[in-house]
Design a protein around this motif. Structure first.
Motif, PDB file in Angstrom:
ATOM      1  N   ALA A  36       0.840  -1.206   0.000  1.00  0.00           N
ATOM      2  CA  ALA A  36       0.000   0.000   0.000  1.00  0.00           C
ATOM      3  C   ALA A  36       0.872   1.252   0.000  1.00  0.00           C
ATOM      4  O   ALA A  36       0.535   2.257  -0.650  1.00  0.00           O
ATOM      5  CB  ALA A  36      -0.928  -0.008   1.214  1.00  0.00           C
ATOM      6  N   TYR A  37       1.987   1.210   0.723  1.00  0.00           N
ATOM      7  CA  TYR A  37       2.912   2.357   0.704  1.00  0.00           C
ATOM      8  C   TYR A  37       3.482   2.560  -0.691  1.00  0.00           C
ATOM      9  O   TYR A  37       3.517   3.678  -1.213  1.00  0.00           O
ATOM     10  CB  TYR A  37       4.042   2.145   1.707  1.00  0.00           C
ATOM     11  N   GLN A  38       3.956   1.464  -1.302  1.00  0.00           N
ATOM     12  CA  GLN A  38       4.569   1.580  -2.631  1.00  0.00           C
ATOM     13  C   GLN A  38       3.561   2.074  -3.666  1.00  0.00           C
ATOM     14  O   GLN A  38       3.906   2.850  -4.560  1.00  0.00           O
ATOM     15  CB  GLN A  38       5.157   0.227  -3.056  1.00  0.00           C
ATOM     16  N   GLU A  39       2.307   1.644  -3.550  1.00  0.00           N
ATOM     17  CA  GLU A  39       1.275   2.109  -4.460  1.00  0.00           C
ATOM     18  C   GLU A  39       1.048   3.615  -4.280  1.00  0.00           C
ATOM     19  O   GLU A  39       0.893   4.362  -5.262  1.00  0.00           O
ATOM     20  CB  GLU A  39      -0.025   1.351  -4.217  1.00  0.00           C
ATOM     21  N   GLY A  40       1.032   4.076  -3.039  1.00  0.00           N
ATOM     22  CA  GLY A  40       0.887   5.502  -2.774  1.00  0.00           C
ATOM     23  C   GLY A  40       2.061   6.298  -3.320  1.00  0.00           C
ATOM     24  O   GLY A  40       1.875   7.391  -3.887  1.00  0.00           O
ATOM     25  N   ARG A  41       3.250   5.781  -3.147  1.00  0.00           N
ATOM     26  CA  ARG A  41       4.441   6.460  -3.680  1.00  0.00           C
ATOM     27  C   ARG A  41       4.361   6.565  -5.207  1.00  0.00           C
ATOM     28  O   ARG A  41       4.667   7.619  -5.784  1.00  0.00           O
ATOM     29  CB  ARG A  41       5.709   5.708  -3.272  1.00  0.00           C
ATOM     30  N   ARG A  42       3.953   5.488  -5.874  1.00  0.00           N
ATOM     31  CA  ARG A  42       3.850   5.505  -7.334  1.00  0.00           C
ATOM     32  C   ARG A  42       2.867   6.581  -7.795  1.00  0.00           C
ATOM     33  O   ARG A  42       3.149   7.332  -8.742  1.00  0.00           O
ATOM     34  CB  ARG A  42       3.399   4.134  -7.830  1.00  0.00           C
ATOM     35  N   ILE A  43       1.729   6.666  -7.117  1.00  0.00           N
ATOM     36  CA  ILE A  43       0.715   7.650  -7.506  1.00  0.00           C
ATOM     37  C   ILE A  43       1.233   9.071  -7.314  1.00  0.00           C
ATOM     38  O   ILE A  43       1.047   9.944  -8.172  1.00  0.00           O
ATOM     39  CB  ILE A  43      -0.574   7.415  -6.697  1.00  0.00           C
ATOM     40  N   LEU A  44       1.913   9.325  -6.197  1.00  0.00           N
ATOM     41  CA  LEU A  44       2.439  10.670  -5.940  1.00  0.00           C
ATOM     42  C   LEU A  44       3.482  11.068  -6.977  1.00  0.00           C
ATOM     43  O   LEU A  44       3.494  12.206  -7.463  1.00  0.00           O
ATOM     44  CB  LEU A  44       3.051  10.727  -4.538  1.00  0.00           C
ATOM     45  N   VAL A  45       4.339  10.139  -7.328  1.00  0.00           N
ATOM     46  CA  VAL A  45       5.384  10.439  -8.312  1.00  0.00           C
ATOM     47  C   VAL A  45       4.769  10.673  -9.687  1.00  0.00           C
ATOM     48  O   VAL A  45       5.120  11.631 -10.387  1.00  0.00           O
ATOM     49  CB  VAL A  45       6.420   9.299  -8.356  1.00  0.00           C
ATOM     50  N   GLU A  46       3.835   9.798 -10.086  1.00  0.00           N
ATOM     51  CA  GLU A  46       3.267   9.903 -11.427  1.00  0.00           C
ATOM     52  C   GLU A  46       2.332  11.098 -11.575  1.00  0.00           C
ATOM     53  O   GLU A  46       2.337  11.776 -12.607  1.00  0.00           O
ATOM     54  CB  GLU A  46       2.510   8.616 -11.771  1.00  0.00           C
ATOM     55  N   GLN A  47       1.516  11.374 -10.554  1.00  0.00           N
ATOM     56  CA  GLN A  47       0.514  12.425 -10.689  1.00  0.00           C
ATOM     57  C   GLN A  47       1.016  13.803 -10.274  1.00  0.00           C
ATOM     58  O   GLN A  47       0.609  14.816 -10.858  1.00  0.00           O
ATOM     59  CB  GLN A  47      -0.736  12.065  -9.876  1.00  0.00           C
ATOM     60  N   LEU A  48       1.878  13.855  -9.251  1.00  0.00           N
ATOM     61  CA  LEU A  48       2.319  15.148  -8.730  1.00  0.00           C
ATOM     62  C   LEU A  48       3.808  15.392  -8.887  1.00  0.00           C
ATOM     63  O   LEU A  48       4.281  16.504  -8.639  1.00  0.00           O
ATOM     64  CB  LEU A  48       1.929  15.258  -7.242  1.00  0.00           C
ATOM     65  N   GLY A  49       4.548  14.343  -9.226  1.00  0.00           N
ATOM     66  CA  GLY A  49       5.987  14.501  -9.393  1.00  0.00           C
ATOM     67  C   GLY A  49       6.735  14.702  -8.095  1.00  0.00           C
ATOM     68  O   GLY A  49       7.809  15.315  -8.065  1.00  0.00           O
ATOM     69  N   ILE A  50       6.184  14.178  -6.988  1.00  0.00           N
ATOM     70  CA  ILE A  50       6.833  14.343  -5.678  1.00  0.00           C
ATOM     71  C   ILE A  50       6.955  12.989  -4.994  1.00  0.00           C
ATOM     72  O   ILE A  50       6.216  12.046  -5.280  1.00  0.00           O
ATOM     73  CB  ILE A  50       6.049  15.304  -4.767  1.00  0.00           C
ATOM     74  N   GLU A  51       7.932  12.901  -4.073  1.00  0.00           N
ATOM     75  CA  GLU A  51       8.082  11.730  -3.233  1.00  0.00           C
ATOM     76  C   GLU A  51       7.139  11.843  -2.031  1.00  0.00           C
ATOM     77  O   GLU A  51       6.670  12.943  -1.703  1.00  0.00           O
ATOM     78  CB  GLU A  51       9.533  11.608  -2.740  1.00  0.00           C
ATOM     79  N   PRO A  52       6.836  10.723  -1.363  1.00  0.00           N
ATOM     80  CA  PRO A  52       6.003  10.793  -0.156  1.00  0.00           C
ATOM     81  C   PRO A  52       6.607  11.719   0.890  1.00  0.00           C
ATOM     82  O   PRO A  52       7.821  11.954   0.913  1.00  0.00           O
ATOM     83  CB  PRO A  52       5.966   9.336   0.337  1.00  0.00           C
TER      84      PRO A  52
END
Length: 541
Positions: free
Chosen positions: A208-224
């Motif tokens: 679940a953490y890795q999925e959240g990280r992927r979404i943040l990077v792809e959609q917002l271009g930021i790390e958690p």
């Protein structure tokens, strides 16, 4: 005085029921006044909100008409003219947004459970998206965003209160849906990850953490965020601080279930053993320098480097003393009279200990017992031996026919899965499942139910289990369970009592449909003793 609601479609009502608020612009005037309830809203601001940069020449007159109609609907004294505009008088509690904020503020001073309850009460005031009938009105956009953020922040606070109240298991499903709705909201993501971890689902938490990280990077271009990254690291390290604070004690319903299983003759207790001290002493004796190693690793080293003879001699020396029973041992030793009084068979007690503390508790209580112990070495390796109350023993060569010699109708049977120390001069029945090789070879061609006498096998197949202090942190203990029940969940509801179960252990128990109770073992046994009407035996002076 009317009551007003903006946490959803705009509504107003009095003691007679809902009020008819007129057309869209008239309703918009009321909404604007409610958003600044108790404060003066200027005529210019109202006109600008209703008609934008190019209002009609009749705008002020139309506004005055809306105000006049609202006064008739709301009653005298509610809507007053105050230069340079108008003010809506709303008393405390008459606007749902005010009630919401009051409940949220009150919740901040409460403990986890009442805090969660108040926040639930506050969130229940929401009937849908705020100002739902003004979704496309420009004047409402910033207010809708603000109110929706307020709702989500309050929802996160309520989830946190439930986490603080150790209700992580109930939260997983709700949080799964919430992170799907709000994939870049990091606090919800962190709460979801933590709830999974506390529920013994570490692999899913990391996923679940890795999925959240992927979404943040792809959609917002930021790390958690730093907080989310720190949570991820803490889970990888299995830090103690992540555990649920003050897990609630078992309910009366749990003790009733255990009591019923016991007095129906369908409860098998599986007692673990504390081996840390044994591992330390064995390592010291043979100068084994790798600190923190398991007993199995140390024993394997000694067996390979020094030979199995010196290993077993040292294990015998470490156990060749009078074992002191614990309150746990004494509790089970106090049960036979209660079982006999109800005409029930005696207990089958399963243990992984090598010592004789459980036997000593039965001797103190004046109760006879049989011992069935595993043989780990020699020509009879893989079989069990039976040691009768008089100390005589025999090998159980044909388990399916070994019935009349051993009966739970007569007395308690102690099944020792790891073997045991034999304090007799010949050490005839002494054997230890202790090295890595011992576990690899443990009943390699059969299972426990096929190697113990038929009556015990039937008991093992048709009973509830109560695992007391039986940790699953080490792979060797899971070998024992696999030999007992293969890799299947248990057929009858069962329980494991561990003071601080690790997430990995909780996950292993969950896969076997075993409920984990995180409570000090002696406290659990004391409570169970009271619940079944027994007084634990006192320690001799």
């Amino acid at each position: 005085m009317p009551e007003f609601r903006i946490l959803g479609p705009l509504e107003a009502s009095d003691e007679a029921g809902p009020l008819l608020l007129g057309g869209q612009k008239q309703r918009a005037v009321l909404a604007l006044l409610l958003l600044d309830a108790g404060r003066v809203v200027s005529t210019d601001r109202l006109v600008d909100a209703l008609w934008g940069d190019q209002p009609p020449r009749t705008a002020t007159t139309s506004l005055q008409n809306f105000i006049s109609l609202l006064r008739k609907i709301l009653g005298a004294g509610v809507l007053e003219t105050k230069p340079p505009g108008y003010r809506l008088k709303v008393r405390p509690g008459e606007l749902d947004l005010d009630r919401f904020r009051t409940l949220v503020e009150e919740a901040r001073t409460e403990g986890p459970q009442p805090r969660a309850a108040k926040l639930r009460e506050a969130l229940a005031l929401w009937r849908g998206p705020p100002l739902a009938d003004f979704t496309f009105e420009s004047f409402a956009q910033s207010h809708i965003v603000h109110l929706e953020e307020l709702r989500l922040a309050t929802l996160e606070e309520r989830v946190q209160a439930d986490l603080d109240d150790a209700r992580h298991g109930e939260l997983v499903g709700e949080l799964e849906a919430l992170v799907e709705q709000h994939p870049v909201r990091e606090r919800l993501r962190g709460q979801y990850v933590l709830a999974l971890y506390r529920s013994g689902r570490q692999a899913e938490a990391l996923q679940a953490y890795q999925e959240g990280r992927r979404i943040l990077v792809e959609q917002l271009g930021i790390e958690p965020s730093r907080e989310l990254q720190q949570l991820h690291g803490a889970i990888l390290r299995q830090e103690v601080g992540l555990q649920a604070p003050g897990a609630p004690p078992p309910s009366e319903d749990h003790f009733e279930q255990v009591r019923r299983a016991l007095f129906e003759g369908r409860l098998v207790a599986v007692l673990g053993t504390e081996i840390a001290d044994l591992a330390t002493r064995l390592a010291q004796r043979f100068d084994y320098a790798e600190n923190g190693s398991s007993l199995v690793s140390i024993a394997q080293y000694v067996a390979v480097m020094k030979g199995s003879g010196p290993l077993y001699d040292e294990l015998h020396a470490l156990h060749d003393s009078d074992a002191v029973p614990t309150p746990i041992h004494r509790f089970f030793a106090s049960l036979p009279p209660a079982l006999r009084g109800r005409g029930l068979p005696h207990q089958l007690l399963v243990t992984t200990s090598y010592d004789l503390a459980l036997e000593a508790a039965f001797l103190e209580a004046g109760e006879e017992f049989d011992v069935v112990s595993y043989v780990a070495a020699g020509p009879n390796r893989g079989k069990f031996c039976h040691i009768a109350p008089d100390g005589t023993g025999r090998m159980i060569d044909l388990p399916n026919t070994y019935a009349t010699e051993l009966s739970l109708e007569q007395r308690t049977v102690i099944l020792k899965l790891h073997g045991q120390v034999d304090r007799g001069p010949e050490r005839q029945w002494e054997s230890f499942v202790v090295t890595e090789d011992d576990y690899i070879d443990y009943l390699a061609k059969s299972d426990v139910a096929g190697a113990v006498p038929v009556a015990l096998a039937a008991k093992l197949r048709r009973s509830h289990f109560l695992f007391v202090g039986y940790t699953m942190a080490d792979w060797n203990l899971r070998v024992i369970l696999n030999r007992l029940w293969s890799d299947q969940p248990l057929s009858y509801r069962s329980w494991a009592v561990q003071p601080q179960a690790k997430p990995l252990e909780r996950e292993f128990w969950r896969r076997r449909d075993v409920d984990v109770l995180e409570i000090p073992i002696e406290r659990y046994v004391e409570t169970l003793a009271r619940y079944v009407g027994l007084v634990p035996a006192e320690v001799p002076a």
